[in-house]
Design an enzyme around this catalytic site. Structure first.
Site, PDB file in Angstrom:
ATOM      1  N   ARG A 114       3.179  42.553  46.668  1.00 46.13           N
ATOM      2  CA  ARG A 114       2.111  41.559  46.620  1.00 46.13           C
ATOM      3  C   ARG A 114       1.657  41.321  45.175  1.00 46.13           C
ATOM      4  NH1 ARG A 114      -2.581  43.187  47.405  1.00 46.13           N
ATOM      5  NH2 ARG A 114      -2.261  44.430  49.260  1.00 46.13           N
TER       6      ARG A 114
ATOM      7  N   ASP B 173      -3.118  19.878  35.557  1.00 45.86           N
ATOM      8  CA  ASP B 173      -2.227  19.721  36.705  1.00 45.86           C
ATOM      9  C   ASP B 173      -1.120  18.769  36.248  1.00 45.86           C
ATOM     10  OD1 ASP B 173      -0.871  18.945  39.001  1.00 45.86           O
ATOM     11  OD2 ASP B 173      -2.673  18.832  40.257  1.00 45.86           O
TER      12      ASP B 173
ATOM     13  N   TYR C   6      -5.728  14.610  42.702  1.00 46.64           N
ATOM     14  CA  TYR C   6      -5.167  14.952  44.002  1.00 46.64           C
ATOM     15  C   TYR C   6      -6.310  15.156  45.006  1.00 46.64           C
ATOM     16  CZ  TYR C   6      -2.394  17.344  47.500  1.00 46.64           C
ATOM     17  OH  TYR C   6      -1.781  17.721  48.665  1.00 46.64           O
TER      18      TYR C   6
HETATM   19  C1  LIG Z   1       0.762  18.197  46.119  1.00 42.76           C
HETATM   20  C2  LIG Z   1      -0.145  18.308  44.962  1.00 42.76           C
HETATM   21  C3  LIG Z   1      -1.071  19.369  44.865  1.00 42.76           C
HETATM   22  C4  LIG Z   1      -1.217  20.405  45.945  1.00 42.76           C
HETATM   23  O1  LIG Z   1      -0.051  21.174  46.056  1.00 42.76           O
HETATM   24  P1  LIG Z   1       0.480  21.837  47.433  1.00 42.76           P
HETATM   25  O2  LIG Z   1       1.754  22.452  47.026  1.00 42.76           O
HETATM   26  O3  LIG Z   1       0.606  20.730  48.444  1.00 42.76           O
HETATM   27  O4  LIG Z   1      -0.536  22.837  47.861  1.00 42.76           O
HETATM   28  C5  LIG Z   1      -1.867  19.421  43.734  1.00 42.76           C
HETATM   29  N1  LIG Z   1      -1.774  18.487  42.745  1.00 42.76           N
HETATM   30  C6  LIG Z   1      -0.899  17.463  42.819  1.00 42.76           C
HETATM   31  C7  LIG Z   1      -0.855  16.473  41.719  1.00 42.76           C
HETATM   32  C8  LIG Z   1      -0.065  17.334  43.936  1.00 42.76           C
HETATM   33  O5  LIG Z   1       0.787  16.300  44.000  1.00 42.76           O
END
Ligand SMILES: *Cc1c(COP(=O)(O)O)cnc(C)c1O
Length: 386
Positions: free
Chosen positions: A53, A178, A105
């Site tokens: 983990r 992100d 998102y």
């Molecule tokens: C899909 C997405 C997320 C979330 O990711 P998951 O893998 O679905 O949990 C966050 N930020 C962006 C820009 C995304 O496209």
């Protein structure tokens, strides 16, 4: 590993499976299933690991590759992009403050609003298209964390990471990007000053719509990074063994997939500009995009595979055009080999700020002529009755 830094990302990804020597000198790695590791009589761990983990050979290689691609210090894989994102936000304490991109998102934005309200964490949004607004929001009150998404869903605003990071660092804030849509091939946020990069690895990194995964990469170690490590270990949102293996396999063709998606997205965006059925084409690679100048500076080798179109005739027409597509699959998500289309506002649901006439397109690796023909036919269908 100093020699590897000189290699192109294309070489790093293509040879990902063979880069860490295994006892048998495999070209493809084995799948490591062990959850626990043997302890020597003196209490030490000869394998350097205790329990899976915390750290496991199952995700070592994908993490090492991502660290190299982002030019970072260390990576952590998570069970999803949301698990990665929430592990960062959970390092905040009551009384602290986040500034985040207004269009981001949707699921993460909703969670962030509720989490910050529950824990008395300040939360303010900046206009993703406007760096001056970002700086204004940062300076309005003490800021602990700046959350950037670039290009940002669903209009693909591009935040100037270098400018944002220098403003945030002057105020002592941590900068998280992100970078799911840009991928490490188009943008390297850590080199531009970001502290942590986040990816939904479900998207381009894996690229085949068959693994949910997330990742964080840090520029350097820090108390916050150590807390994130503990959050993963104690929260337990680790990536499964087989998913880690699939992710590494998917990353092996990342450079080819991303290059094709971006080239096709650029061609399709250009072809749709001026179409009588389209009000606006939103793509950072178009000179008409509000952040084209920043994107041209910040993104290398293309502007990504995501674009949106706004149709004439409002919501009904946007839904009808989406319904008329046949090569594009109607589904949410993005960044995989197959092209996807969605009427975004109805996916986001009540409270969404997404324009109701917007169709979000994730461009895959199919022949771009087929994709464009499909879009043109869908825009044509019923245009008399729309
Ligand atoms: C899909 C997405 C997320 C979330 O990711 P998951 O893998 O679905 O949990 C966050 N930020 C962006 C820009 C995304 O496209």
């Amino acid at each position: 590993m100093t020699t590897t830094r000189k290699l192109s990302p294309r070489t790093l990804t293509a040879q990902a499976l063979g880069r860490i020597a295994q006892p048998y000198h495999d070209i493809a790695p084995p799948i490591h299933v062990s959850t626990t590791f043997e302890r020597a009589g003196d209490g030490s761990y000869p394998g350097g690991r205790l329990y899976a983990r915390d750290v496991s050979p199952a995700f070592d290689q994908a993490e090492a590759l991502l660290t190299e691609l982002e030019g970072g210090h260390q990576s952590l894989l998570f069970a999803s992009g949301m698990a990665a994102a929430t592990a960062v936000i959970m390092t905040l304490a009551p009384g602290q403050r986040v500034v985040a991109c207004r269009s981001m998102y949707w699921a993460l934005r909703n969670w962030l609003v509720n989490f910050c309200a529950q824990w008395q964490i300040g939360l303010d949004f900046y206009d993703g298209a406007d760096i001056d607004d970002l700086v204004r929001q940062l300076r309005a009150a003490p800021t602990d964390l700046l959350w950037i998404e670039t290009p940002a869903n669903p209009s693909w605003e591009v935040t100037d990471i270098a400018a944002a990071a220098s403003a945030a660092h002057a105020l002592g804030a941590t900068v998280v990007v992100d970078s799911t849509v840009a991928t490490p091939l188009h943008t390297r946020p850590l080199e531009l000053g970001a502290d942590i990069v986040m990816h939904s690895a479900t998207k381009y990194l894996n690229g085949h719509s068959d693994v949910i995964a997330g990742a964080l990469v840090c520029r350097e170690d820090s108390p916050r990074w150590q807390q994130i490590r503990r959050n993963r270990n104690m929260g337990g949102a680790i990536l499964g063994t087989f998913e880690s293996w699939l992710l590494l396999r998917g990353m092996r063709t990342l450079h080819l997939r991303v290059a094709q998606s971006s080239a096709s997205a650029q061609a399709i965006a250009e072809a749709l500009v001026g179409h009588p059925g389209v009000v606006e084409v939103l793509y950072p690679g178009l000179p008409s995009h509000v952040n084209h100048a920043v994107a041209a500076r910040q993104m290398q080798g293309g502007f990504g595979g995501m674009l949106s179109i706004r149709t004439i005739g409002g919501e009904a027409r946007a839904r009808a055009v989406t319904a008329a597509l046949s090569v594009f699959k109607r589904a949410t998500s993005l960044g995989a080999v197959e092209s996807l289309a969605e009427h975004r506002a109805s996916v986001e649901g009540p409270g969404s700020a997404c324009p109701v006439d917007l169709i979000r397109l994730s461009i895959g690796i199919e022949a771009s002529e087929d994709l464009l023909t499909d879009l043109l036919a869908a825009l044509e269908s019923g245009s008399g009755s729309g």
